[in-house]
Design a protein around this motif. Sequence first.
Motif, PDB file in Angstrom:
ATOM      1  N   ARG A  83      -6.375  -8.504   5.868  1.00 18.31           N
ATOM      2  CA  ARG A  83      -5.291  -9.025   6.698  1.00 18.31           C
ATOM      3  C   ARG A  83      -4.097  -9.456   5.848  1.00 18.31           C
ATOM      4  O   ARG A  83      -4.167  -9.508   4.620  1.00 18.31           O
ATOM      5  N   SER A  84      -3.026  -9.775   6.536  1.00 19.22           N
ATOM      6  CA  SER A  84      -1.830 -10.299   5.870  1.00 19.22           C
ATOM      7  C   SER A  84      -2.123 -11.656   5.246  1.00 19.22           C
ATOM      8  O   SER A  84      -2.846 -12.476   5.832  1.00 19.22           O
ATOM      9  N   VAL A  85      -1.564 -11.881   4.067  1.00 16.41           N
ATOM     10  CA  VAL A  85      -1.588 -13.223   3.476  1.00 16.41           C
ATOM     11  C   VAL A  85      -0.568 -14.073   4.218  1.00 16.41           C
ATOM     12  O   VAL A  85       0.564 -13.636   4.458  1.00 16.41           O
ATOM     13  N   GLU A  86      -0.975 -15.278   4.598  1.00 17.52           N
ATOM     14  CA  GLU A  86      -0.091 -16.187   5.327  1.00 17.52           C
ATOM     15  C   GLU A  86       0.158 -17.454   4.511  1.00 17.52           C
ATOM     16  O   GLU A  86      -0.773 -18.010   3.938  1.00 17.52           O
ATOM     17  N   VAL A  87       1.403 -17.889   4.486  1.00 19.69           N
ATOM     18  CA  VAL A  87       1.768 -19.151   3.850  1.00 19.69           C
ATOM     19  C   VAL A  87       2.176 -20.115   4.964  1.00 19.69           C
ATOM     20  O   VAL A  87       3.091 -19.817   5.735  1.00 19.69           O
ATOM     21  N   ALA A 110       4.759 -14.483   5.901  1.00 20.50           N
ATOM     22  CA  ALA A 110       3.576 -13.623   5.834  1.00 20.50           C
ATOM     23  C   ALA A 110       3.921 -12.398   5.006  1.00 20.50           C
ATOM     24  O   ALA A 110       5.098 -12.055   4.826  1.00 20.50           O
ATOM     25  N   PHE A 111       2.891 -11.740   4.512  1.00 21.72           N
ATOM     26  CA  PHE A 111       3.054 -10.526   3.717  1.00 21.72           C
ATOM     27  C   PHE A 111       2.228  -9.419   4.353  1.00 21.72           C
ATOM     28  O   PHE A 111       1.168  -9.681   4.937  1.00 21.72           O
ATOM     29  N   HIS A 163      10.670 -17.880  -1.931  1.00 23.06           N
ATOM     30  CA  HIS A 163      10.337 -17.757  -3.346  1.00 23.06           C
ATOM     31  C   HIS A 163       8.995 -18.399  -3.684  1.00 23.06           C
ATOM     32  O   HIS A 163       8.147 -17.796  -4.338  1.00 23.06           O
ATOM     33  N   VAL A 164       8.811 -19.628  -3.230  1.00 20.58           N
ATOM     34  CA  VAL A 164       7.534 -20.281  -3.512  1.00 20.58           C
ATOM     35  C   VAL A 164       6.400 -19.575  -2.760  1.00 20.58           C
ATOM     36  O   VAL A 164       5.271 -19.494  -3.252  1.00 20.58           O
ATOM     37  N   SER A 165       6.705 -19.037  -1.580  1.00 21.91           N
ATOM     38  CA  SER A 165       5.684 -18.290  -0.836  1.00 21.91           C
ATOM     39  C   SER A 165       5.218 -17.073  -1.623  1.00 21.91           C
ATOM     40  O   SER A 165       4.020 -16.777  -1.700  1.00 21.91           O
ATOM     41  N   GLN A 166       6.171 -16.368  -2.197  1.00 22.05           N
ATOM     42  CA  GLN A 166       5.819 -15.180  -2.986  1.00 22.05           C
ATOM     43  C   GLN A 166       5.003 -15.559  -4.215  1.00 22.05           C
ATOM     44  O   GLN A 166       4.052 -14.870  -4.578  1.00 22.05           O
ATOM     45  N   MET A 167       5.356 -16.665  -4.849  1.00 21.12           N
ATOM     46  CA  MET A 167       4.612 -17.111  -6.028  1.00 21.12           C
ATOM     47  C   MET A 167       3.165 -17.458  -5.642  1.00 21.12           C
ATOM     48  O   MET A 167       2.213 -17.048  -6.304  1.00 21.12           O
ATOM     49  N   LEU A 168       2.998 -18.186  -4.549  1.00 19.25           N
ATOM     50  CA  LEU A 168       1.665 -18.586  -4.118  1.00 19.25           C
ATOM     51  C   LEU A 168       0.842 -17.391  -3.639  1.00 19.25           C
ATOM     52  O   LEU A 168      -0.376 -17.337  -3.821  1.00 19.25           O
ATOM     53  N   ALA A 169       1.509 -16.423  -3.018  1.00 19.17           N
ATOM     54  CA  ALA A 169       0.800 -15.255  -2.477  1.00 19.17           C
ATOM     55  C   ALA A 169       0.248 -14.348  -3.570  1.00 19.17           C
ATOM     56  O   ALA A 169      -0.597 -13.490  -3.307  1.00 19.17           O
ATOM     57  N   ALA A 170       0.720 -14.529  -4.798  1.00 19.32           N
ATOM     58  CA  ALA A 170       0.213 -13.702  -5.901  1.00 19.32           C
ATOM     59  C   ALA A 170      -1.253 -13.995  -6.180  1.00 19.32           C
ATOM     60  O   ALA A 170      -1.976 -13.137  -6.695  1.00 19.32           O
ATOM     61  N   ARG A 171      -1.701 -15.203  -5.844  1.00 17.96           N
ATOM     62  CA  ARG A 171      -3.103 -15.571  -6.051  1.00 17.96           C
ATOM     63  C   ARG A 171      -3.617 -16.276  -4.794  1.00 17.96           C
ATOM     64  O   ARG A 171      -3.847 -17.485  -4.790  1.00 17.96           O
ATOM     65  N   PRO A 172      -3.817 -15.539  -3.716  1.00 22.96           N
ATOM     66  CA  PRO A 172      -4.215 -16.157  -2.450  1.00 22.96           C
ATOM     67  C   PRO A 172      -5.686 -16.560  -2.462  1.00 22.96           C
ATOM     68  O   PRO A 172      -6.495 -15.988  -3.215  1.00 22.96           O
ATOM     69  N   PRO A 173      -6.076 -17.522  -1.637  1.00 28.12           N
ATOM     70  CA  PRO A 173      -7.495 -17.868  -1.498  1.00 28.12           C
ATOM     71  C   PRO A 173      -8.246 -16.755  -0.782  1.00 28.12           C
ATOM     72  O   PRO A 173      -7.643 -15.793  -0.292  1.00 28.12           O
ATOM     73  N   ALA A 174      -9.551 -16.884  -0.704  1.00 28.28           N
ATOM     74  CA  ALA A 174     -10.389 -15.821  -0.144  1.00 28.28           C
ATOM     75  C   ALA A 174     -10.029 -15.496   1.298  1.00 28.28           C
ATOM     76  O   ALA A 174     -10.081 -14.331   1.707  1.00 28.28           O
ATOM     77  N   ASP A 175      -9.645 -16.505   2.086  1.00 24.31           N
ATOM     78  CA  ASP A 175      -9.320 -16.245   3.488  1.00 24.31           C
ATOM     79  C   ASP A 175      -7.885 -15.790   3.694  1.00 24.31           C
ATOM     80  O   ASP A 175      -7.476 -15.483   4.821  1.00 24.31           O
ATOM     81  N   GLY A 176      -7.078 -15.743   2.616  1.00 24.96           N
ATOM     82  CA  GLY A 176      -5.707 -15.267   2.733  1.00 24.96           C
ATOM     83  C   GLY A 176      -4.752 -16.256   3.359  1.00 24.96           C
ATOM     84  O   GLY A 176      -3.589 -15.931   3.611  1.00 24.96           O
ATOM     85  N   ILE A 177      -5.197 -17.486   3.605  1.00 27.99           N
ATOM     86  CA  ILE A 177      -4.354 -18.499   4.237  1.00 27.99           C
ATOM     87  C   ILE A 177      -3.987 -19.548   3.196  1.00 27.99           C
ATOM     88  O   ILE A 177      -4.854 -20.255   2.672  1.00 27.99           O
TER      89      ILE A 177
END
Length: 303
Positions: A29-33, A43-44, A247-261
């Motif tokens: 699924r999409s990664v969500e911030v 979202a990505f 910007h911070v969303s993109q940085m955090l999305a580089a290493r998402p948790p297992a559930d992508g949230i």
Amino acid sequence: PGIAATAAAGTLLALDPIFPPDLSRYEARSVEVLDADARLLRAFTAPDSRWRLKATPADVDPVYLTLLKAYEDQRFDSHLGVDPLAAARAAMQYATRGRIVSGASTLSMQAARLLQPQPRRSLAGKLLQSARALQLEWRYSKDEILSIYLTLAPFGGNIEGVRAASLAYFGKEPKRLTPAEAPLLVALPQSPEPRRPDRFPERTHAARDMVLQRGAVGGAIDDQTLREAMAQPAPDQRLALPRIAPHVSQMLAARPPADGIIRTTIRREIQATAARLAADERSRDASNGDIAVVIVDNRKGAI
């Protein structure tokens, strides 16, 4: 017939652990911030470049669920994955006409098909979907099966799932849908490309009204709601999904948790205000330099 049904059920149960359902599409699924209040900041797209946001029955308006079941699967809450009455009707039509007239697809069968898409409609494909639907019912609750459908249903282009569709066509989460919005989201997965609001708004409008009319016949909505909803225009454009604190969303999305949230301490309103103030200040800065703002909650130490 009873012996044959028992034998078939026994065979399916024996094969169940050998051929478990493939949930890989559902899990990709999409990664969500999210912000501090669990609202979407950004979202990505999923690995296959589709907008696919996880959705559960708790994430959508009850009116949508009522219309969905009325239109797609009236006995969803009681059958075991396959609707015997609808299946008997479809079998009779196939026997008399030599082709599939109505597929008798339950929401469980559609969830199975969305997990493992078939290239074309066929009797063999329907039988496989039926077996997989029974398997899903053995393994998961009704809400979990609905979650698969709500997350994977196609809505045109690269939009999958009711949350991505509601954000793209209405600019809001599907938790609160009007009686004119909910039926449109019921209708789109049936023919997602021919009914795309941003390309064929007249078809979208007609499909929405068809769902409304069936809902009225089945008692899901009253006549006044029907008239008021049909008088409302259907959307004719696709909106961009939220892109707040990019910007911070993109940085955090580089290493998402297992559930992508990804859950943050950012508050959307404060973020928007700070961004506006920074933009105003930058417009008055003759050097045209960059501006960064850090806001700290003194009591909690949260950024």
